[in-house]
Design a protein around this motif. Structure first.
Motif, PDB file in Angstrom:
ATOM      1  N   ALA A  21      -6.092   3.583   8.711  1.00 26.38           N
ATOM      2  CA  ALA A  21      -6.272   3.453   7.268  1.00 26.38           C
ATOM      3  C   ALA A  21      -6.822   4.766   6.707  1.00 26.38           C
ATOM      4  CB  ALA A  21      -7.222   2.306   6.954  1.00 26.38           C
ATOM      5  N   GLY A  22      -6.313   5.168   5.550  1.00 24.93           N
ATOM      6  CA  GLY A  22      -6.760   6.400   4.904  1.00 24.93           C
ATOM      7  C   GLY A  22      -5.856   7.587   5.166  1.00 24.93           C
ATOM      8  N   ILE A  23      -4.968   7.492   6.131  1.00 26.33           N
ATOM      9  CA  ILE A  23      -4.049   8.598   6.451  1.00 26.33           C
ATOM     10  C   ILE A  23      -3.000   8.716   5.347  1.00 26.33           C
ATOM     11  CG2 ILE A  23      -2.221   9.339   8.041  1.00 26.33           C
ATOM     12  CD1 ILE A  23      -4.384   9.431   9.869  1.00 26.33           C
ATOM     13  N   CYS A  24      -2.783   9.933   4.886  1.00 28.98           N
ATOM     14  CA  CYS A  24      -1.726  10.220   3.918  1.00 28.98           C
ATOM     15  C   CYS A  24      -0.725  11.159   4.588  1.00 28.98           C
ATOM     16  CB  CYS A  24      -2.286  10.896   2.672  1.00 28.98           C
ATOM     17  SG  CYS A  24      -3.372   9.852   1.711  1.00 28.98           S
ATOM     18  N   GLY A  25       0.536  10.990   4.277  1.00 23.44           N
ATOM     19  CA  GLY A  25       1.545  11.864   4.856  1.00 23.44           C
ATOM     20  C   GLY A  25       2.901  11.630   4.233  1.00 23.44           C
ATOM     21  N   GLN A  59      -2.013  -7.894  12.396  1.00 22.88           N
ATOM     22  CA  GLN A  59      -1.707  -8.048  10.974  1.00 22.88           C
ATOM     23  C   GLN A  59      -0.673  -6.999  10.581  1.00 22.88           C
ATOM     24  OE1 GLN A  59      -5.199  -7.896   8.537  1.00 22.88           O
ATOM     25  NE2 GLN A  59      -5.984  -9.841   9.294  1.00 22.88           N
ATOM     26  N   PRO A  60       0.065  -7.241   9.494  1.00 26.13           N
ATOM     27  CA  PRO A  60       1.031  -6.232   9.041  1.00 26.13           C
ATOM     28  C   PRO A  60       0.324  -4.943   8.603  1.00 26.13           C
ATOM     29  CG  PRO A  60       1.376  -8.328   7.917  1.00 26.13           C
ATOM     30  CD  PRO A  60       0.096  -8.443   8.678  1.00 26.13           C
ATOM     31  N   VAL A  61       1.060  -3.853   8.624  1.00 31.10           N
ATOM     32  CA  VAL A  61       0.546  -2.574   8.126  1.00 31.10           C
ATOM     33  C   VAL A  61       0.732  -2.587   6.614  1.00 31.10           C
ATOM     34  CG1 VAL A  61       0.807  -0.073   8.195  1.00 31.10           C
ATOM     35  CG2 VAL A  61       1.170  -1.413  10.265  1.00 31.10           C
ATOM     36  N   LEU A  62      -0.327  -2.280   5.892  1.00 38.91           N
ATOM     37  CA  LEU A  62      -0.310  -2.260   4.441  1.00 38.91           C
ATOM     38  C   LEU A  62      -0.378  -0.797   4.004  1.00 38.91           C
ATOM     39  CD1 LEU A  62      -0.468  -4.380   2.110  1.00 38.91           C
ATOM     40  CD2 LEU A  62      -2.933  -4.030   2.149  1.00 38.91           C
ATOM     41  N   PHE A  63       0.592  -0.367   3.217  1.00 39.59           N
ATOM     42  CA  PHE A  63       0.599   1.032   2.782  1.00 39.59           C
ATOM     43  C   PHE A  63       1.142   1.169   1.372  1.00 39.59           C
ATOM     44  CE2 PHE A  63       4.524   0.207   5.010  1.00 39.59           C
ATOM     45  CZ  PHE A  63       5.500   0.826   4.266  1.00 39.59           C
ATOM     46  N   TYR A  64       0.834   2.307   0.762  1.00 40.30           N
ATOM     47  CA  TYR A  64       1.233   2.611  -0.609  1.00 40.30           C
ATOM     48  C   TYR A  64       2.357   3.641  -0.555  1.00 40.30           C
ATOM     49  CZ  TYR A  64       0.611   3.986  -5.513  1.00 40.30           C
ATOM     50  OH  TYR A  64       0.794   4.236  -6.838  1.00 40.30           O
ATOM     51  N   ILE A  98       3.372   8.601   1.761  1.00 36.99           N
ATOM     52  CA  ILE A  98       2.800   7.318   2.179  1.00 36.99           C
ATOM     53  C   ILE A  98       1.295   7.469   2.348  1.00 36.99           C
ATOM     54  CG2 ILE A  98       2.573   5.811   4.208  1.00 36.99           C
ATOM     55  CD1 ILE A  98       5.483   5.759   4.531  1.00 36.99           C
ATOM     56  N   GLU A  99       0.569   6.436   1.930  1.00 34.53           N
ATOM     57  CA  GLU A  99      -0.865   6.345   2.199  1.00 34.53           C
ATOM     58  C   GLU A  99      -1.124   5.008   2.876  1.00 34.53           C
ATOM     59  OE1 GLU A  99      -5.215   6.077   0.000  1.00 34.53           O
ATOM     60  OE2 GLU A  99      -3.434   6.490  -1.195  1.00 34.53           O
ATOM     61  N   VAL A 100      -1.681   5.047   4.072  1.00 33.69           N
ATOM     62  CA  VAL A 100      -1.968   3.817   4.820  1.00 33.69           C
ATOM     63  C   VAL A 100      -3.244   3.197   4.247  1.00 33.69           C
ATOM     64  CG1 VAL A 100      -2.440   2.809   7.086  1.00 33.69           C
ATOM     65  CG2 VAL A 100      -0.879   4.751   6.885  1.00 33.69           C
TER      66      VAL A 100
END
Length: 71
Positions: free
Chosen positions: A8-12, A47-52, A38-40
């Motif tokens: 969580a918190g990784i952007c790329g 649980q599923p991965v939630l990202f923006y 993408i931002e995690v």
């Protein structure tokens, strides 16, 4: 790294998307293509991965996220 492994918190950016034709069609339809930012937001066990991505919050299974490489 694979999106399923990102904390969580990784952007790329999406480097590559692989998988079945059905999965690729789904991902392209929601805008997850090479070059997308993408931002995690959340990646918890079982649980599923939630990202923006592209002004949307998206939840995908870890199995689907295995086909998304980010840099």
């Amino acid at each position: 790294m694979k999106l399923s492994q990102a904390q969580a918190g990784i952007c790329g950016r999406v480097a590559a998307v692989t998988g079945s034709h059905h999965l690729l069609s789904r991902l392209v339809s929601i805008g997850i293509v090479a070059g997308s930012r993408i931002e995690v937001l959340q990646n918890r066990p079982k649980q599923p991965v939630l990202f923006y991505c592209r002004d949307s919050v998206i939840a995908l299974t870890k199995q689907d996220c295995d086909g998304i490489e980010i840099e």
